[in-house]
Design a protein around this motif. Structure first.
Motif, PDB file in Angstrom:
ATOM      1  N   LEU A 352       0.590  -0.545  -0.127  1.00  0.00           N
ATOM      2  CA  LEU A 352       0.250   0.182   0.004  1.00  0.00           C
ATOM      3  C   LEU A 352       0.431   0.771   0.507  1.00  0.00           C
ATOM      4  CD1 LEU A 352      -2.823  -1.161   2.671  1.00  0.00           C
ATOM      5  CD2 LEU A 352      -3.467  -1.018   0.033  1.00  0.00           C
ATOM      6  N   PHE A 461      -3.828   1.594   6.576  1.00  0.00           N
ATOM      7  CA  PHE A 461      -4.145   2.536   5.135  1.00  0.00           C
ATOM      8  C   PHE A 461      -3.922   4.171   6.944  1.00  0.00           C
ATOM      9  CE2 PHE A 461      -6.119  -0.345   2.522  1.00  0.00           C
ATOM     10  CZ  PHE A 461      -6.113   0.522   1.794  1.00  0.00           C
ATOM     11  N   ARG A 474      -8.470   2.200  -0.140  1.00  0.00           N
ATOM     12  CA  ARG A 474      -9.109   1.378   0.627  1.00  0.00           C
ATOM     13  C   ARG A 474     -10.464   1.146   0.397  1.00  0.00           C
ATOM     14  NH1 ARG A 474     -12.652   1.581   5.569  1.00  0.00           N
ATOM     15  NH2 ARG A 474     -11.521   0.951   7.114  1.00  0.00           N
TER      16      ARG A 474
END
Length: 514
Positions: A352, A461, A474
């Motif tokens: 991520l 996140f 997300r």
């Protein structure tokens, strides 16, 4: 026994008669393994003239009904039998032919090859002799956990599979092809040991020497010079004397792709390695990139050729046990929830973070390796095989990073493309297969493991800047549907080049706010 199975049996009786009985005994299991992968595709891919009406039933346009056990898209189990219009089918190729899907003749052939080669793989596979990376690489017998063509190897004979395929644990002796250095495309510092005066010495797989070089009017300068062990991808090998891994051209279709090396990949390999290494360091340094050190391609008829190419990749070297995620077994893991939590924390933090900076990895179980500490838990990840990443020039620019000189096909600012590349491989394949492996069909246990992954994602996140890119990622990871590769659709006649995609039920979606 189908025709191809019989041909395999006849050749095996000549070259390895000691395996004949084991091959015959392995056939029912191989059929069931491929049938299970086919059932997943029939239930969840957008195929012509088929409509899935639930997780255990498919309706054909002509009114016939195909039924089988309930199957979630991440399940790994074999399916010994499916029923079409009440008739039992135990061979995936026979079932697909009976369905009569338009443009499926190639796919029927793929399934026949996959079954026969998987039975051979299971018959010839030997127990793991050690704990090196190569030992773990060669322990993966059945191939891709969800691809019906998981062992599709047309053009590779029984004798050649025994001699070259990793699950048979061979040592392969690579040849050297002498090419005019001035005509070669070279990226990175090509080793002096592979240069002879004004000639570049290109490592060549012996299968390539036998089947491809003669048609090009070429013959090797030296045969059997580099002894090496094949890794999971078959055409990438680790020399016994150490040094860089050698990714060679092996120009035939395996699984569903031709395994050559395009000149574009040769050009891209070093700049891509530099970019990913730089970005990984910005994400905390827990992800190591197995960098390409150099690449070369020779010419055919005045053009650099994907058939005459090789890339050199640095070997995987980390303290402790290192293995591809695809090689993880249930017996290695004493506490699945703790193991998965440690792995998910690393994988999601790293991938991520890279996505936010501008690169989407194809993080499936072959490309992603895990290093285990003394406690058996993951402490570092290694990513390799860079040719299928996707790069967002706009995101790189927002972080002050210059786009490297790479092929245009790698570049995309479309969030849907970036999300499908990363999440389809990481959530759709890697996490799904691990949860199926650890949960063993216990749905309550599997749901608890999905929550472990979701919790790691929420934490990853939360640690990232609250930007539109991160919010969109997300939403995609926790959405109701997850885009993954559609393996059956991609092999139908008339399918567009490149990847085909389908949306699967996303088991992370239910845990987005837990």
């Amino acid at each position: 026994m189908r025709r191809l199975e019989g041909e395999f049996a006849a050749e095996l009786a000549l070259v390895r008669p000691d395996l004949s009985d084991r091959y015959t005994a392995a056939l029912p299991g191989a059929r069931a393994a491929v049938l299970g992968r086919l059932w997943r595709g029939l239930l969840y891919e957008p195929l012509p003239r088929l409509t899935a009406t639930g997780p255990s039933r498919v309706l054909l346009a002509d009114g016939r009904e195909l039924t089988g056990p309930e199957r979630r898209p991440y399940d790994l189990r074999e399916e010994p039998e499916l029923r079409l219009a009440g008739r039992p089918y135990r061979h995936p190729a026979e079932l697909l032919a009976a369905l009569g899907l338009p443009g499926s003749a190639r796919l029927v052939d793929d399934l026949d090859h996959s079954v026969a080669s998987m039975a051979l793989s299971r018959a010839g596979a030997s127990p793991r002799p050690g704990d090196t990376v190569e030992d773990h690489e060669q322990s993966v017998v059945d191939g891709h956990p969800y691809h019906p063509g998981c062992r599709n190897r047309p053009g590779v004979s029984v004798a050649e599979q025994l001699a070259y395929m990793p699950e048979h644990r061979p040592t392969v002796a690579l040849d050297l092809l002498a090419l005019p250095l001035r005509e070669c495309l070279v990226t990175g510092p090509w080793p002096a040991s592979l240069v002879d005066g004004d000639r570049l010495l290109l490592p060549v797989h012996p299968w390539q020497t036998r089947h491809v070089l003669p048609a090009l009017g070429l013959r090797p300068h030296a045969t059997g010079v580099v002894r090496a062990r094949p890794l999971m991808s078959v055409r990438t090998l680790a020399p016994l004397d150490g040094g860089p891994h050698l990714k060679t051209a092996f120009t035939t279709r395996m699984t569903s792709g031709i395994r050559d090396i395009s000149p574009g990949s040769v050009r891209d390999c070093v700049p891509l390695s530099d970019l990913l290494t730089t970005l990984a360091a910005k994400c905390g340094g827990t992800l190591r990139i197995a960098r390409y050190l150099a690449g070369a391609a020779g010419q055919v008829a005045g053009r650099h050729s994907a058939d005459l190419s090789c890339m050199l990749r640095e070997p995987t070297a980390e303290p402790g046990t290192v293995l591809p995620v695809a090689a993880v077994t249930r017996s290695m893991v004493s506490d699945p929830a703790a193991w998965l939590a440690a792995f998910a924390r690393l994988a999601l933090t790293d991938t991520l973070g890279l996505l936010a900076l501008g690169v989407a990895l194809e993080a499936h179980g072959q490309n992603l390796l895990v290093a285990l500490g003394a406690d058996g838990l993951p402490y570092r990840l290694v990513y390799r095989d860079l040719a299928d990443v996707r790069i967002s020039p706009a995101r790189l620019a927002r972080h002050g990073i210059e786009v490297p000189p790479v092929s245009p096909r790698l570049l995309s600012d479309d969030p849907a493309v970036l999300h499908a590349k990363l999440f389809g491989s990481l959530a759709g394949t890697t996490f799904g297969s691990l949860i199926a492996l650890f949960g063993q069909g216990d749905r309550d246990a599997e749901d608890r493991l999905w929550e472990v992954v979701a919790a790691a994602a929420r934490r990853a996140f939360a640690a990232l800047p609250d930007t539109p890119d991160v919010r969109a990622a997300r939403g995609a990871l926790f959405g109701a549907r997850l885009m993954v590769k559609a393996h059956l659709v991609a092999r139908l006649d008339g399918a567009p080049p490149g990847d085909s995609w389908t949306g699967l039920p996303n088991y992370l979606g239910a845990h987005s706010h837990a």
